[in-house]
Design a protein around this motif. Structure first.
Motif, PDB file in Angstrom:
ATOM      1  N   HIS A  64      33.598  30.830  43.391  1.00 14.35           N
ATOM      2  CA  HIS A  64      34.861  31.118  44.058  1.00 14.35           C
ATOM      3  C   HIS A  64      34.892  30.289  45.337  1.00 14.35           C
ATOM      4  O   HIS A  64      34.125  30.530  46.275  1.00 14.35           O
ATOM      5  CB  HIS A  64      35.000  32.611  44.377  1.00 14.35           C
ATOM      6  N   TRP A  75      42.103  37.433  49.136  1.00  9.82           N
ATOM      7  CA  TRP A  75      43.341  37.041  48.448  1.00  9.82           C
ATOM      8  C   TRP A  75      44.241  36.334  49.452  1.00  9.82           C
ATOM      9  O   TRP A  75      44.655  36.937  50.458  1.00  9.82           O
ATOM     10  CB  TRP A  75      44.096  38.277  47.931  1.00  9.82           C
ATOM     11  N   HIS A 113      43.258  29.849  42.742  1.00 10.78           N
ATOM     12  CA  HIS A 113      43.215  31.319  42.844  1.00 10.78           C
ATOM     13  C   HIS A 113      44.630  31.821  43.081  1.00 10.78           C
ATOM     14  O   HIS A 113      45.593  31.061  42.960  1.00 10.78           O
ATOM     15  CB  HIS A 113      42.218  31.737  43.952  1.00 10.78           C
ATOM     16  N   TYR A 159      38.791  28.446  36.151  1.00 13.52           N
ATOM     17  CA  TYR A 159      39.556  29.670  36.413  1.00 13.52           C
ATOM     18  C   TYR A 159      40.896  29.176  36.926  1.00 13.52           C
ATOM     19  O   TYR A 159      40.959  28.435  37.915  1.00 13.52           O
ATOM     20  CB  TYR A 159      38.804  30.456  37.483  1.00 13.52           C
ATOM     21  N   TRP A 197      39.243  30.731  32.076  1.00 15.79           N
ATOM     22  CA  TRP A 197      39.188  32.124  32.525  1.00 15.79           C
ATOM     23  C   TRP A 197      40.529  32.524  33.119  1.00 15.79           C
ATOM     24  O   TRP A 197      40.953  31.983  34.141  1.00 15.79           O
ATOM     25  CB  TRP A 197      38.093  32.249  33.581  1.00 15.79           C
ATOM     26  N   GLU A 244      33.116  45.657  37.811  1.00 17.69           N
ATOM     27  CA  GLU A 244      32.570  44.497  38.528  1.00 17.69           C
ATOM     28  C   GLU A 244      31.232  44.873  39.173  1.00 17.69           C
ATOM     29  O   GLU A 244      30.870  44.374  40.231  1.00 17.69           O
ATOM     30  CB  GLU A 244      33.593  43.992  39.562  1.00 17.69           C
ATOM     31  N   ASP A 307      31.105  40.420  34.801  1.00 21.51           N
ATOM     32  CA  ASP A 307      31.192  39.612  36.023  1.00 21.51           C
ATOM     33  C   ASP A 307      30.856  40.440  37.252  1.00 21.51           C
ATOM     34  O   ASP A 307      31.212  41.611  37.365  1.00 21.51           O
ATOM     35  CB  ASP A 307      32.563  38.923  36.151  1.00 21.51           C
TER      36      ASP A 307
HETATM   37  C1  FUL Z   1      39.961  39.376  40.133  1.00 26.17           C
HETATM   38  C2  FUL Z   1      40.607  38.590  41.257  1.00 26.17           C
HETATM   39  O1  FUL Z   1      41.695  39.284  41.837  1.00 26.17           O
HETATM   40  C3  FUL Z   1      39.469  38.408  42.231  1.00 26.17           C
HETATM   41  O2  FUL Z   1      39.887  37.775  43.415  1.00 26.17           O
HETATM   42  C4  FUL Z   1      38.389  37.595  41.548  1.00 26.17           C
HETATM   43  O3  FUL Z   1      38.867  36.289  41.265  1.00 26.17           O
HETATM   44  C5  FUL Z   1      37.943  38.274  40.247  1.00 26.17           C
HETATM   45  C6  FUL Z   1      36.940  37.508  39.448  1.00 26.17           C
HETATM   46  O4  FUL Z   1      39.065  38.529  39.429  1.00 26.17           O
HETATM   47  O5  FUL Z   1      40.802  40.005  39.320  1.00 26.17           O
END
Ligand code: FUL
Length: 501
Positions: A64, A75, A113, A159, A197, A244, A307
């Motif tokens: 990230h 964010w 992102h 991603y 992703w 997570e 993850d």
């Molecule tokens: C989430 C995102 O909102 C987070 O910031 C991060 O990237 C995670 C892996 O997925 O849903």
């Protein structure tokens, strides 16, 4: 019947037979099937080649990195000044060296992102590295990371956040086109892509409307441009494990119901595997048990990705430098992700320099050392057993296996010449045949009595179980329930010198 008609019917029959006999990553169930017919079908659903390759990776990493790295946020809102993006010592080869030293096999970069800031000079937006002072606006993070991964022999994925808080198009149909264009840039300019992703976040655009994502169009694009890539999370190939924390389910079936599938959707498939996201309960504690299969209309191979971040946040924050997870915590995560039939996706966030912080690098090394101290020697290799070609179980090759056709009580004895001390059991099924084991126990003999020291349900690609340290000369593994002939690829007994409580 005319001769041509007969030939035509025979041809159709042959096509039908080859389709039904060929193992696929999905199967339709009929309403009038018995439980045993359904379970046999479930046992024969297999991963598509791209899913098998991905599962074998075991360890993958996220990076990230983006505008949030410089604003110290998790964010962004899309209003950040691109001039803030200015790593002082960017070095993607350092990222790869640290990942590789930890045994990680594939990496995924946050190319965009939720803030919409692109780490490559996309020609569809001004909100990118091209508007930053880094390398005088001539830099391309995706290019450097893709190259460093390739040079290190690691897989590479992207991603791309569907939620884009910068794009003025977000919330309109035109955004789907914008997203497809960005995806095309990523899939055509950086060589081979192994994973795409997609996150599920879906906020409101400037017009107050939520975007209706055209996922099916994006899947088709990925299949066309990078057919080997798995599409994860909001995608057809890889399922989010649901937390997570780094801990997967105790019982983790890779074959789960996909109840919106029917003859029409299957007939519309241009390939022998799925290109749409399976729907249904993917978050509960039980996804693929016999009870779930009893009610299912279709089943699909949809394995879990676990993850977790090495730090509390997904992006780098200096104040978390002393909150990097310890090697012991990462070992626990390894046992509960890879060791529970999942693939671990561990996040390693580069800092403002564009390097992984020294603390993270040191922990990654220590984590690998800890794993090596356990798995360097498979004690089961020293055992005598009555199973012919037993060495297949200890050859480290998940593609070779010993088939056991007794579904309800397969006993694998392990008799040692002198006592061995162990506290970890490892098992692997050859998932090219499907996932079949439903229950197993490990026992050792003491005073002429068998004592159960470990037990579990699913195995799948890999199962690791820690148990209290035992010293004995006779052990046995009993597989007490399975869905079909078991194809046991690997088994092992190990000693963890620093067991966690
Ligand atoms: C989430 C995102 O909102 C987070 O910031 C991060 O990237 C995670 C892996 O997925 O849903």
């Amino acid at each position: 019947m005319r001769k041509e008609t007969i030939i035509w019917h025979v041809l159709l029959l042959l096509v039908w037979c080859s389709r039904t006999a060929a193992q696929q990553n999905f199967v339709l169930l009929e309403a009038n099937e018995t439980e045993s017919e359904r379970i046999t079908k479930a046992a024969r659903v297999v991963p598509a080649p791209r899913q098998l390759r991905w599962q074998q990776l075991e360890l993958t990493a996220f990076f990230h990195f983006g505008i949030n790295t410089f604003t110290n946020r998790e964010w962004g809102d899309g209003k950040e000044n691109p001039a803030l993006f200015n790593p002082t010592a960017f070095d993607a080869t350092q990222w790869m060296a640290a990942a590789k030293a930890a045994g990680i096999k594939q990496v995924i970069l946050t190319a965009k992102h939720h803030d919409g800031f692109c780490l490559w000079p996309s020609k569809y937006t001004k909100h990118s590295v091209a508007a930053s002072p880094w390398q005088n606006g001539k830099g391309d993070v995706v290019k450097e990371v893709a190259k460093a991964a390739k040079d290190a022999g690691l897989g590479f994925g992207v991603y791309l956040s569907p939620w884009d808080r910068n794009s003025p198009l977000y919330g309109t149909e035109a955004y789907n086109e914008y997203f497809a264009n960005q995806l095309t840039e990523l899939l055509t300019q950086y060589g081979r892509i192994d994973e795409v992703w997609f996150d599920g976040a879906n906020g409101e655009g400037p017009n107050g409307k939520k975007q209706v994502y055209d996922f099916n169009r994006w899947y088709a694009l990925i299949r066309k441009l990078q057919p080997q890539a798995v599409i994860a999370i909001m995608g057809p190939d890889v399922r989010w494990v649901g937390t997570e924390t780094g801990h997967g389910r105790e019982t983790e079936w890779s074959v789960v119901p996909a109840n919106h599938m029917d003859e029409a959707t299957v007939a519309a498939l241009s390939q022998q595997d799925l290109a749409f996201k399976p729907m249904g309960d993917m978050m509960g504690t039980d996804l693929g048990s016999r009870a779930k299969i009893a009610d299912a209309r279709a089943l699909v191979w949809y394995p879990a990705e676990t993850d977790v971040s090495i730090r509390p946040g997904w992006f780098y924050h200096a104040e978390e430098d002393d909150k990097v997870k310890t090697a012991v915590q990462l070992l626990d995560i390894y046992f509960n992700s890879v060791g529970r039939n999942g693939v671990l996706l561990i996040n390693l966030p580069p800092d403002k320099r564009g390097r992984l912080h020294e603390n993270d690098v040191a922990i990654l090394k220590a984590w690998k050392k800890t794993r090596d101290s356990i798995f360097h020697q498979n004690l089961a290799k020293l055992a005598g057993t009555n199973i012919p070609s037993a060495n297949i179980l200890f050859d480290g090759n998940d593609a070779t296996d010993i088939p056991f056709s007794e579904k309800d009580s397969t006993i694998i004895p392990l008799d040692f010449a002198s006592p061995v001390t162990c506290n970890v059991l490892a098992m692997q099924e050859n998932i090219r045949h499907g996932q079949r084991i439903e229950a197993f126990v490990l026992q050792y003999e003491h005073n002429n009595t068998w004592h159960t020291v470990a037990s579990g349900s699913t195995v799948g690609y890999k199962r690791l179980v820690s148990f209290k340290t035992v010293r004995a000369t006779q052990f046995r593994i009993i597989i007490t329930q399975a869905r079909d002939t078991i194809h046991l690829a690997e088994m092992g007994l190990y000693f963890n010198p620093m067991p966690t409580p």
